[in-house]
Design an enzyme around this catalytic site. Structure first.
Site, PDB file in Angstrom:
ATOM      1  N   LYS A 106      44.861  36.427  44.457  1.00 49.59           N
ATOM      2  CA  LYS A 106      45.273  37.543  43.614  1.00 49.59           C
ATOM      3  C   LYS A 106      46.465  38.251  44.254  1.00 49.59           C
ATOM      4  CE  LYS A 106      41.096  39.085  41.171  1.00 49.59           C
ATOM      5  NZ  LYS A 106      40.162  40.226  40.992  1.00 49.59           N
ATOM      6  N   ASN A 163      33.910  42.110  41.839  1.00 49.47           N
ATOM      7  CA  ASN A 163      34.361  43.438  41.439  1.00 49.47           C
ATOM      8  C   ASN A 163      33.268  44.498  41.549  1.00 49.47           C
ATOM      9  OD1 ASN A 163      37.220  43.123  40.477  1.00 49.47           O
ATOM     10  ND2 ASN A 163      36.260  41.559  39.214  1.00 49.47           N
ATOM     11  N   HIS A 187      34.012  48.213  42.117  1.00 49.18           N
ATOM     12  CA  HIS A 187      35.428  48.418  41.838  1.00 49.18           C
ATOM     13  C   HIS A 187      35.713  49.094  40.501  1.00 49.18           C
ATOM     14  CE1 HIS A 187      35.808  45.853  45.307  1.00 49.18           C
ATOM     15  NE2 HIS A 187      37.127  45.905  45.256  1.00 49.18           N
ATOM     16  N   HIS A 212      41.304  52.263  50.019  1.00 50.33           N
ATOM     17  CA  HIS A 212      40.632  51.410  49.033  1.00 50.33           C
ATOM     18  C   HIS A 212      39.150  51.229  49.357  1.00 50.33           C
ATOM     19  CE1 HIS A 212      39.990  48.196  46.154  1.00 50.33           C
ATOM     20  NE2 HIS A 212      39.545  47.424  47.128  1.00 50.33           N
ATOM     21  N   ARG A 262      33.607  34.865  39.175  1.00 48.92           N
ATOM     22  CA  ARG A 262      34.417  35.633  40.127  1.00 48.92           C
ATOM     23  C   ARG A 262      34.340  37.133  39.876  1.00 48.92           C
ATOM     24  NH1 ARG A 262      40.528  34.253  42.308  1.00 48.92           N
ATOM     25  NH2 ARG A 262      40.790  36.152  43.553  1.00 48.92           N
ATOM     26  N   GLU A 289      34.298  45.914  52.013  1.00 51.56           N
ATOM     27  CA  GLU A 289      34.341  44.651  51.275  1.00 51.56           C
ATOM     28  C   GLU A 289      33.344  43.639  51.840  1.00 51.56           C
ATOM     29  OE1 GLU A 289      35.799  44.096  48.529  1.00 51.56           O
ATOM     30  OE2 GLU A 289      37.356  45.619  48.339  1.00 51.56           O
ATOM     31  N   LYS A 321      33.411  34.480  49.798  1.00 53.40           N
ATOM     32  CA  LYS A 321      34.389  34.728  48.732  1.00 53.40           C
ATOM     33  C   LYS A 321      35.020  33.425  48.266  1.00 53.40           C
ATOM     34  CE  LYS A 321      38.386  37.396  47.275  1.00 53.40           C
ATOM     35  NZ  LYS A 321      39.293  38.535  47.522  1.00 53.40           N
ATOM     36  N   ARG A 342      60.631  31.739  39.797  1.00 59.79           N
ATOM     37  CA  ARG A 342      59.373  31.188  39.265  1.00 59.79           C
ATOM     38  C   ARG A 342      58.435  30.683  40.362  1.00 59.79           C
ATOM     39  NH1 ARG A 342      62.997  29.012  35.199  1.00 59.79           N
ATOM     40  NH2 ARG A 342      62.792  30.248  33.275  1.00 59.79           N
ATOM     41  N   HIS A 393      37.872  51.854  41.673  1.00 61.14           N
ATOM     42  CA  HIS A 393      39.287  51.877  41.310  1.00 61.14           C
ATOM     43  C   HIS A 393      39.633  53.129  40.505  1.00 61.14           C
ATOM     44  CE1 HIS A 393      40.629  47.385  41.789  1.00 61.14           C
ATOM     45  NE2 HIS A 393      40.804  48.088  42.884  1.00 61.14           N
ATOM     46  N   GLU A 395      39.023  34.137  37.325  1.00 62.10           N
ATOM     47  CA  GLU A 395      38.173  35.291  37.027  1.00 62.10           C
ATOM     48  C   GLU A 395      37.750  35.357  35.552  1.00 62.10           C
ATOM     49  OE1 GLU A 395      37.967  39.757  38.904  1.00 62.10           O
ATOM     50  OE2 GLU A 395      39.825  39.209  37.906  1.00 62.10           O
TER      51      GLU A 395
END
Length: 342
Positions: free
Chosen positions: A125, A222, A225, A245, A218, A167, A204, A103, A229, A214
Site C-alpha cells: 500500500k 483495518n 482503523h 498513527h 485483507r 500494529e 500480515k 507509470r 483514522h 483488499e
C-alpha cells in the site's frame, strides 16, 4: 523481505545489480541525520539523496513533487530505483511517488520505525493524505524489496516505539490469540524486537498474499482503523493536538472492541482484557464529548465503505476478526463517548 542484521548487506547486493542504473534515496530531516549514516557502506557511489520535511503534515502531493522534480531533473528512467529510508510517511509517500513516476519505477523500503517495519512498508500500500483525509490518494504497488534492520529502532523515542507496537497488538487481536496471551503481560519491555517483527510481518504477509487488493480478507488488517483514522484525521486539523498513527489505532481498537461487544460478537471478559492491556501501554487520547459527532463524520471517507454504509472490522473473539460489519455514525460516536468515559 529481509529482517535482521543481514538485511542491509542484502540491500547492498540488490543495489549493485546490473539492472540498477540510478539510485535515489528518500529521507526526511530525522532519518537524514540518524539513519542515513548507517547506509554509507551500502549505497552505491553517485546515488542522489532527496530530503523531504518530516511529519504527517507533509504527506501530500506537494511533497511528492520534490521527488518527481529530482527524478525528472536527473533524467531518471525505468531502470532507476527509489530507496525509501524512513517511517510510515516516507515509505507511503516514496512508494506512491515512485509508482506513478513514468507509470512506475522500482522502489525498495528500508523502514526505520517500528510502525513502518511491521505495517507501512509491508503489503504494497502506498499513498498520501488529501483534503485532511488519511491516505485518500494511493495505489497498490509491491516494492522490489523490503529490508528491515532492527538497529534503526534505537533512534526512536518511547512514544514512537509504542506507536508501532499498536500494529503488532492489532495483528494479535485479529489473528493470533496465542501471541496476545504470550505478550499481554510483557508490553513494550522487549530486549530484542527481531522475533516480534518477524512474527508480525509473517502474519500480515499471509493475509495480504490471499487478498492483495483488499477485496475481502485483507480488510481484517483495518481493525481499529475506522475509528482510529477518523480520530487521527480530526486531530490533525487541530494545531497542537496531533497524535501519532499508532496512538489513534490503539484508541480505535478500544472503540471497535466495544462495538464488537455491543453487537454480541465479543464477550465482556475479552473486552476487559483488551482494554486493560491497551491502557497499560498507551496514554488516553484527549478529546471532549461534544467533539464525538464531528470525529465520527470522518469515517464517511473510510476506504472500506460501500456507498453510504460504513464497513468496520470487528472481533468475534481475541484472535478472530470479522470484516464488512456495518456500523452507523451514531454507533461510532457512541463508541468514542464510551472511550472518553473510561
Amino acid at each position: 523481505m529481509f529482517v535482521g542484521p543481514g538485511s542491509l548487506p542484502e540491500l547492498a547486493d540488490f543495489l549493485q545489480k546490473p539492472a540498477v542504473k540510478q539510485v535515489f534515496v528518500v529521507v526526511d530531516a530525522n532519518t537524514a541525520a540518524m539513519c542515513l549514516p548507517l547506509l554509507k557502506n551500502v549505497l552505491p557511489a553517485g546515488c542522489e539523496v532527496v530530503e523531504i520535511p518530516a511529519g504527517e503534515d507533509y504527506k501530500t502531493l506537494a511533497t511528492c513533487e520534490t521527488l518527481w522534480t529530482a527524478l525528472t531533473e536527473a533524467r531518471a528512467d525505468r531502470y532507476a530505483v527509489v530507496v525509501n529510508l524512513g517511517g510510515g510517511v516516507v515509505t507511503d509517500l516514496g512508494g506512491f511517488a515512485a509508482a506513478v513516476y513514468k507509470r512506475g519505477v522500482r522502489f525498495v523500503q528500508v523502514p526505520t520505525t517500528l510502525l513502518a517495519q511491521v505495517d507501512a512498508s509491508v503489503g504494497g500500500k502506498t499513498g498520501v493524505d488529501f483534503m485532511g483525509f488519511k491516505n485518500q490518494l494511493g495505489v497498490f504497488q509491491e516494492p522490489a524489496g523490503v529490508f528491515i534492520e532492527p538497529r534503526f529502532l534505537q533512534t526512536l523515542d518511547p512514544r514512537q516505539l509504542k506507536s508501532g507496537y499498536a500494529e503488532i497488538v492489532k495483528h494479535w487481536l485479529i489473528a493470533d490469540a496465542d501471541g496476545f496471551a504470550r505478550n499481554r503481560y510483557v508490553g513494550i519491555l522487549v530486549d530484542d524486537w527481531t522475533p516480534l517483527i518477524r512474527e508480525s510481518v509473517a502474519l500480515k504477509q499471509r493475509i495480504v498474499a490471499q487478498d492483495p487488493l483488499e477485496s475481502g480478507l485483507r480488510k481484517l488488517l483495518n481493525f481499529g482503523h475506522t475509528v482510529g483514522h477518523a480520530l487521527e484525521s480530526y486531530l490533525l486539523q487541530q494545531p497542537g493536538r496531533e497524535i501519532l498513527h499508532g496512538e489513534a489505532v490503539a484508541a480505535g481498537m478500544v472503540c471497535e472492541a466495544w462495538l464488537s461487544h455491543q453487537k454480541g460478537l465479543l464477550s465482556a471478559e475479552e473486552l476487559d482484557k483488551i482494554e486493560t492491556f491497551l491502557f497499560s501501554v498507551f496514554e488516553k487520547v484527549q478529546f471532549v464529548t461534544l467533539e464525538t459527532e464531528a470525529i465520527a463524520q470522518f469515517a464517511l471517507q473510510d476506504k472500506k465503505n460501500s456507498g453510504s454504509t460504513i464497513n468496520c472490522t470487528l472481533l468475534e473473539s481475541i484472535g478472530r476478526g470479522v470484516y464488512d460489519q456495518p456500523v452507523t455514525l451514531a454507533e461510532i460516536a457512541e463508541s468514542l463517548r464510551y472511550y472518553h468515559r473510561l
